[in-house]
Design a protein around this motif. Structure first.
Motif, PDB file in Angstrom:
ATOM      1  N   THR A  69     -11.853 -13.498 -32.268  1.00 36.03           N
ATOM      2  CA  THR A  69     -13.062 -13.910 -32.989  1.00 36.03           C
ATOM      3  C   THR A  69     -13.407 -15.355 -32.702  1.00 36.03           C
ATOM      4  OG1 THR A  69     -12.513 -12.334 -34.753  1.00 36.03           O
ATOM      5  CG2 THR A  69     -14.106 -14.064 -35.271  1.00 36.03           C
ATOM      6  N   ARG A  70     -12.397 -16.225 -32.702  1.00 35.46           N
ATOM      7  CA  ARG A  70     -12.633 -17.653 -32.459  1.00 35.46           C
ATOM      8  C   ARG A  70     -13.163 -17.898 -31.044  1.00 35.46           C
ATOM      9  NH1 ARG A  70      -8.046 -18.948 -33.471  1.00 35.46           N
ATOM     10  NH2 ARG A  70      -7.163 -19.335 -31.414  1.00 35.46           N
ATOM     11  N   ILE A  71     -12.548 -17.242 -30.063  1.00 34.93           N
ATOM     12  CA  ILE A  71     -12.989 -17.434 -28.674  1.00 34.93           C
ATOM     13  C   ILE A  71     -14.362 -16.815 -28.463  1.00 34.93           C
ATOM     14  CG2 ILE A  71     -12.437 -16.921 -26.279  1.00 34.93           C
ATOM     15  CD1 ILE A  71     -10.630 -18.992 -27.561  1.00 34.93           C
ATOM     16  N   ALA A  72     -14.608 -15.655 -29.085  1.00 28.92           N
ATOM     17  CA  ALA A  72     -15.916 -15.011 -28.931  1.00 28.92           C
ATOM     18  C   ALA A  72     -17.023 -15.894 -29.505  1.00 28.92           C
ATOM     19  CB  ALA A  72     -15.908 -13.648 -29.617  1.00 28.92           C
ATOM     20  N   ARG A  73     -16.748 -16.544 -30.632  1.00 30.35           N
ATOM     21  CA  ARG A  73     -17.745 -17.448 -31.199  1.00 30.35           C
ATOM     22  C   ARG A  73     -17.986 -18.637 -30.268  1.00 30.35           C
ATOM     23  NH1 ARG A  73     -15.596 -17.523 -37.501  1.00 30.35           N
ATOM     24  NH2 ARG A  73     -16.561 -15.521 -38.125  1.00 30.35           N
ATOM     25  N   ALA A  74     -16.913 -19.156 -29.660  1.00 30.61           N
ATOM     26  CA  ALA A  74     -17.079 -20.275 -28.729  1.00 30.61           C
ATOM     27  C   ALA A  74     -17.902 -19.855 -27.512  1.00 30.61           C
ATOM     28  CB  ALA A  74     -15.707 -20.801 -28.297  1.00 30.61           C
ATOM     29  N   VAL A  75     -17.628 -18.642 -27.005  1.00 33.63           N
ATOM     30  CA  VAL A  75     -18.403 -18.143 -25.854  1.00 33.63           C
ATOM     31  C   VAL A  75     -19.854 -17.935 -26.250  1.00 33.63           C
ATOM     32  CG1 VAL A  75     -18.675 -16.191 -24.280  1.00 33.63           C
ATOM     33  CG2 VAL A  75     -16.407 -17.118 -24.718  1.00 33.63           C
ATOM     34  N   ALA A  76     -20.072 -17.372 -27.461  1.00 40.84           N
ATOM     35  CA  ALA A  76     -21.442 -17.162 -27.917  1.00 40.84           C
ATOM     36  C   ALA A  76     -22.178 -18.478 -28.094  1.00 40.84           C
ATOM     37  CB  ALA A  76     -21.434 -16.379 -29.237  1.00 40.84           C
ATOM     38  N   ALA A  77     -21.435 -19.565 -28.400  1.00 45.36           N
ATOM     39  CA  ALA A  77     -22.054 -20.881 -28.559  1.00 45.36           C
ATOM     40  C   ALA A  77     -22.356 -21.542 -27.224  1.00 45.36           C
ATOM     41  CB  ALA A  77     -21.151 -21.777 -29.400  1.00 45.36           C
ATOM     42  N   GLY A  78     -21.886 -20.945 -26.114  1.00 42.96           N
ATOM     43  CA  GLY A  78     -22.219 -21.486 -24.793  1.00 42.96           C
ATOM     44  C   GLY A  78     -21.045 -21.935 -23.968  1.00 42.96           C
ATOM     45  N   ASP A  79     -19.835 -21.976 -24.556  1.00 42.06           N
ATOM     46  CA  ASP A  79     -18.654 -22.396 -23.792  1.00 42.06           C
ATOM     47  C   ASP A  79     -18.076 -21.188 -23.071  1.00 42.06           C
ATOM     48  OD1 ASP A  79     -16.471 -23.593 -22.732  1.00 42.06           O
ATOM     49  OD2 ASP A  79     -15.536 -24.173 -24.634  1.00 42.06           O
ATOM     50  N   LEU A  80     -18.638 -20.874 -21.911  1.00 38.70           N
ATOM     51  CA  LEU A  80     -18.232 -19.667 -21.184  1.00 38.70           C
ATOM     52  C   LEU A  80     -16.902 -19.816 -20.467  1.00 38.70           C
ATOM     53  CD1 LEU A  80     -21.708 -18.735 -19.657  1.00 38.70           C
ATOM     54  CD2 LEU A  80     -20.625 -17.801 -21.690  1.00 38.70           C
ATOM     55  N   SER A  81     -16.318 -20.987 -20.477  1.00 38.81           N
ATOM     56  CA  SER A  81     -15.037 -21.187 -19.786  1.00 38.81           C
ATOM     57  C   SER A  81     -13.836 -20.814 -20.656  1.00 38.81           C
ATOM     58  CB  SER A  81     -14.900 -22.650 -19.346  1.00 38.81           C
ATOM     59  OG  SER A  81     -14.892 -23.514 -20.483  1.00 38.81           O
ATOM     60  N   ARG A  82     -14.050 -20.523 -21.929  1.00 42.25           N
ATOM     61  CA  ARG A  82     -12.943 -20.213 -22.827  1.00 42.25           C
ATOM     62  C   ARG A  82     -12.344 -18.851 -22.478  1.00 42.25           C
ATOM     63  NH1 ARG A  82     -13.129 -23.199 -27.598  1.00 42.25           N
ATOM     64  NH2 ARG A  82     -11.134 -22.190 -28.079  1.00 42.25           N
ATOM     65  N   ARG A  83     -11.009 -18.743 -22.613  1.00 45.16           N
ATOM     66  CA  ARG A  83     -10.295 -17.497 -22.340  1.00 45.16           C
ATOM     67  C   ARG A  83      -9.242 -17.281 -23.418  1.00 45.16           C
ATOM     68  NH1 ARG A  83     -14.003 -17.533 -19.629  1.00 45.16           N
ATOM     69  NH2 ARG A  83     -14.222 -17.152 -17.383  1.00 45.16           N
ATOM     70  N   LEU A  84      -8.891 -16.030 -23.611  1.00 45.69           N
ATOM     71  CA  LEU A  84      -7.863 -15.673 -24.584  1.00 45.69           C
ATOM     72  C   LEU A  84      -6.488 -15.937 -23.990  1.00 45.69           C
ATOM     73  CD1 LEU A  84      -9.424 -12.309 -25.766  1.00 45.69           C
ATOM     74  CD2 LEU A  84      -9.317 -14.406 -27.097  1.00 45.69           C
ATOM     75  N   THR A  85      -5.586 -16.481 -24.821  1.00 42.72           N
ATOM     76  CA  THR A  85      -4.224 -16.778 -24.365  1.00 42.72           C
ATOM     77  C   THR A  85      -3.180 -16.008 -25.151  1.00 42.72           C
ATOM     78  OG1 THR A  85      -4.121 -18.687 -25.851  1.00 42.72           O
ATOM     79  CG2 THR A  85      -4.902 -19.089 -23.609  1.00 42.72           C
ATOM     80  N   SER A  86      -3.585 -15.002 -25.898  1.00 42.72           N
ATOM     81  CA  SER A  86      -2.649 -14.253 -26.742  1.00 42.72           C
ATOM     82  C   SER A  86      -1.588 -13.573 -25.889  1.00 42.72           C
ATOM     83  CB  SER A  86      -3.399 -13.203 -27.568  1.00 42.72           C
ATOM     84  OG  SER A  86      -2.502 -12.416 -28.302  1.00 42.72           O
ATOM     85  N   ARG A  87      -0.337 -13.643 -26.359  1.00 45.42           N
ATOM     86  CA  ARG A  87       0.787 -12.975 -25.687  1.00 45.42           C
ATOM     87  C   ARG A  87       1.336 -11.865 -26.568  1.00 45.42           C
ATOM     88  NH1 ARG A  87      -1.331 -15.445 -22.422  1.00 45.42           N
ATOM     89  NH2 ARG A  87      -0.512 -16.936 -20.915  1.00 45.42           N
ATOM     90  N   ALA A  88       0.465 -11.138 -27.212  1.00 46.49           N
ATOM     91  CA  ALA A  88       0.880 -10.053 -28.113  1.00 46.49           C
ATOM     92  C   ALA A  88       1.686  -9.010 -27.357  1.00 46.49           C
ATOM     93  CB  ALA A  88      -0.350  -9.407 -28.765  1.00 46.49           C
ATOM     94  N   GLN A  89       2.730  -8.496 -28.018  1.00 44.41           N
ATOM     95  CA  GLN A  89       3.595  -7.495 -27.399  1.00 44.41           C
ATOM     96  C   GLN A  89       2.984  -6.104 -27.452  1.00 44.41           C
ATOM     97  OE1 GLN A  89       6.387  -8.333 -25.790  1.00 44.41           O
ATOM     98  NE2 GLN A  89       5.979 -10.479 -26.308  1.00 44.41           N
ATOM     99  N   GLU A  90       2.042  -5.899 -28.377  1.00 45.53           N
ATOM    100  CA  GLU A  90       1.440  -4.581 -28.502  1.00 45.53           C
ATOM    101  C   GLU A  90       0.612  -4.267 -27.267  1.00 45.53           C
ATOM    102  OE1 GLU A  90       1.323  -6.918 -30.706  1.00 45.53           O
ATOM    103  OE2 GLU A  90       2.448  -6.167 -32.447  1.00 45.53           O
ATOM    104  N   LYS A  91       0.804  -3.086 -26.722  1.00 47.82           N
ATOM    105  CA  LYS A  91       0.105  -2.699 -25.502  1.00 47.82           C
ATOM    106  C   LYS A  91      -1.395  -2.658 -25.713  1.00 47.82           C
ATOM    107  CE  LYS A  91      -0.026   0.983 -22.018  1.00 47.82           C
ATOM    108  NZ  LYS A  91       0.549   2.287 -21.611  1.00 47.82           N
ATOM    109  N   GLU A  92      -1.832  -2.144 -26.878  1.00 47.70           N
ATOM    110  CA  GLU A  92      -3.265  -2.030 -27.131  1.00 47.70           C
ATOM    111  C   GLU A  92      -3.927  -3.399 -27.209  1.00 47.70           C
ATOM    112  OE1 GLU A  92      -0.889  -0.699 -28.887  1.00 47.70           O
ATOM    113  OE2 GLU A  92      -1.063   1.490 -28.726  1.00 47.70           O
ATOM    114  N   ILE A  93      -3.268  -4.362 -27.900  1.00 41.75           N
ATOM    115  CA  ILE A  93      -3.828  -5.705 -28.023  1.00 41.75           C
ATOM    116  C   ILE A  93      -3.861  -6.387 -26.660  1.00 41.75           C
ATOM    117  CG2 ILE A  93      -3.556  -7.958 -29.090  1.00 41.75           C
ATOM    118  CD1 ILE A  93      -4.474  -5.833 -31.014  1.00 41.75           C
TER     119      ILE A  93
END
Length: 483
Positions: free
Chosen positions: A197-221
């Motif tokens: 949600t936080r990264i999506a809001r940043a991208v929607a605000a115009g910062d298209l260089s943002r990327r997700l860095t989550s290292r979740a163990q769940e396969k779906e995530i």
């Protein structure tokens, strides 16, 4: 709290745990109570059988003595009822009075059926509960009396109360643990969602260089993170391409429009002769033609990007088409003393749009001519390789730097000034259009070049398999006929 997903998930864990505990408690109570009743009934049956046997073997005048002796060591209540309803012996409070209808019903069953019957004075968990057996006593094969033995279950109630207390405490602890675990698991599962949600809001605000860095163990995530990162990268690429396209298109159109405006302003400064006006109009017509070419090329690229590039799929004699395109360039090449060498195999046939294929080859030959020095040669070849045809257009120009080759097929891209254009009219759209046309024909286009050694542009197109198979069948028939 319960409006959030984690609160509802924790509530669901608690509800599920509570339901399991209630079901397990009910099941345990039913099993234990049945077991307790069976054990008590078995004990009452053994004692009643022993006492009844003694009474049946003894004269009724001595029953009172036998009953008194038995009552001295029996902890429960004893009552003896004759067949006509008279009370013959009672060691304590009347069991019939304590049990009411249940005891009377059990007594009636013992008299009518001649078999033992059981009843309880009250609930098993009540402090004053007594389990009662009505046991018939025979004399000369007929029932003359019924023995009532009562067994107190207060000790059983104490055990059950202790079990419920322990079960309640453990259940409460289990529910608290389940609630905490559910809330923690929900929070842990939703942490990547919060980052998304936080990264999506940043991208929607115009910062298209943002990327997700989550290292979740769940396969779906993890899969969701990779898909979203790819989407963000595609958005950034698309947005940057759109900005570059807008800037380049504005730059390409601004120059001819500026020239056109300047020529018109000069023509209007003072009256001119008819011949001068015609000359100025001819110059402006050439400028308008350039603007029209740029607009048409942009329209072609826009249709290709939208998947609306119209292709007429018909069999195309590629060998003949390449020969004709080469012949059309001979006069232009001769004007700059550039030779055209062609090596084209016969009977090359593809399925596609002849007009678009011709446009691609015209662009490639024109591009080679722009960068070919005088007294050099341009080579055009076409060779069948397996189920494809490889077309090559090679020039002897200055070549292309390796770092520029990756962007060569991007719109509005131009190489270094070393690859100078003879006419200076290119807008950097020709190779981009060639790539879109070749892609639409399920083919490939690429370049091989070294600075100072010229450039080679390759086009791979699939051969017309149906025609190839037909020719093979015709050849087989002809070979069979000759044999």
């Amino acid at each position: 709290m319960f409006r959030t997903f984690r609160g509802r998930l924790a509530l669901m864990y608690v509800s599920l745990e509570l339901g399991i505990l209630l079901f397990a408690g009910l099941l345990l109570y039913t099993a234990l109570s049945n077991r307790v009743y069976n054990e008590v009934d078995e004990e009452l049956t053994n004692q009643a059988t022993s006492l009844a046997s003694s009474l049946e073997d003894t004269s009724s005048y001595f029953w009172s003595a036998h009953m008194s002796n038995f009552a001295d060591h029996y902890a429960g209540a004893i009552q003896l009822i004759s067949a006509n309803g008279l009370e013959l012996f009672r060691s304590d409070r009347s069991l019939i009075d304590r049990g009411g209808n249940d005891i009377s019903r059990a007594l009636g069953i013992s008299f009518r059926s001649g078999r033992p019957a059981f009843a309880s004075t009250e609930s098993l968990l009540n402090k004053a509960n007594v389990r009662v057996i009505a046991f018939p006593i025979y004399r000369d094969n007929r029932i003359i009396a019924s023995l009532l033995l009562g067994h107190s279950t207060s000790d059983i109630r104490s055990v059950f109360n202790l079990m419920y207390l322990i079960g309640g405490i453990l259940g409460a602890i289990s529910i608290l643990i389940s609630a905490g675990a559910g809330y923690y698991m929900a929070k842990r599962a939703l942490d990547p969602i919060q980052e998304i949600t936080r990264i999506a809001r940043a991208v929607a605000a115009g910062d298209l260089s943002r990327r997700l860095t989550s290292r979740a163990q769940e396969k779906e995530i993890g899969l969701l993170v990779r898909v979203l990162n790819k989407m963000f990268a595609d958005l950034e690429t698309s947005f940057m391409a759109q900005k570059r396209f807008t800037a380049d298109a504005s730059h390409e159109l601004r120059l001819p429009l500026t020239i056109l405006k300047g020529e018109i302003e000069v023509a209007l400064r003072h009256p001119r002769s008819e011949g001068e006006y015609q000359q100025i109009l001819r110059q402006q017509l050439g400028t308008i033609d350039r603007i029209q070419r740029i607009v048409n090329d942009l329209l072609t690229l826009a249709r290709a990007d939208a998947g609306q590039l119209e292709l007429v799929q018909t069999p195309v004699d590629l060998s003949l088409l390449l020969q004709e395109v080469g012949q059309q360039h001979l006069i232009l090449f001769d004007s700059q003393h550039v030779a055209l060498e062609m090596d084209i195999e016969d009977d090359l046939e593809i399925m596609g749009d002849a007009t678009q294929i011709e446009r691609t080859m015209m662009n490639l030959l024109s591009n080679a001519f722009k960068h070919a020095p005088e007294h050099s040669a341009i080579y055009l070849s076409a060779t069948a390789v397996k189920e494809s045809v490889i077309i090559c257009v090679r020039d002897e120009g200055p070549g292309i730097a390796e770092e520029q080759q990756g962007a060569l097929f991007d719109r509005f891209f131009r190489a270094d000034d070393a690859r100078c254009r003879k006419d200076g009219e290119g807008a950097g759209l020709g190779l981009a259009i060639c790539k879109r046309i070749v892609d639409a024909h399920e083919g490939d286009i690429w370049v091989q070049s070294k600075q100072g050694e010229g450039s080679s542009f390759f086009v791979r197109l699939p051969l017309h398999r149906a025609e190839t198979a037909h020719q093979q069948r015709v050849s087989d028939v002809m070979d069979a006929a000759k044999a």
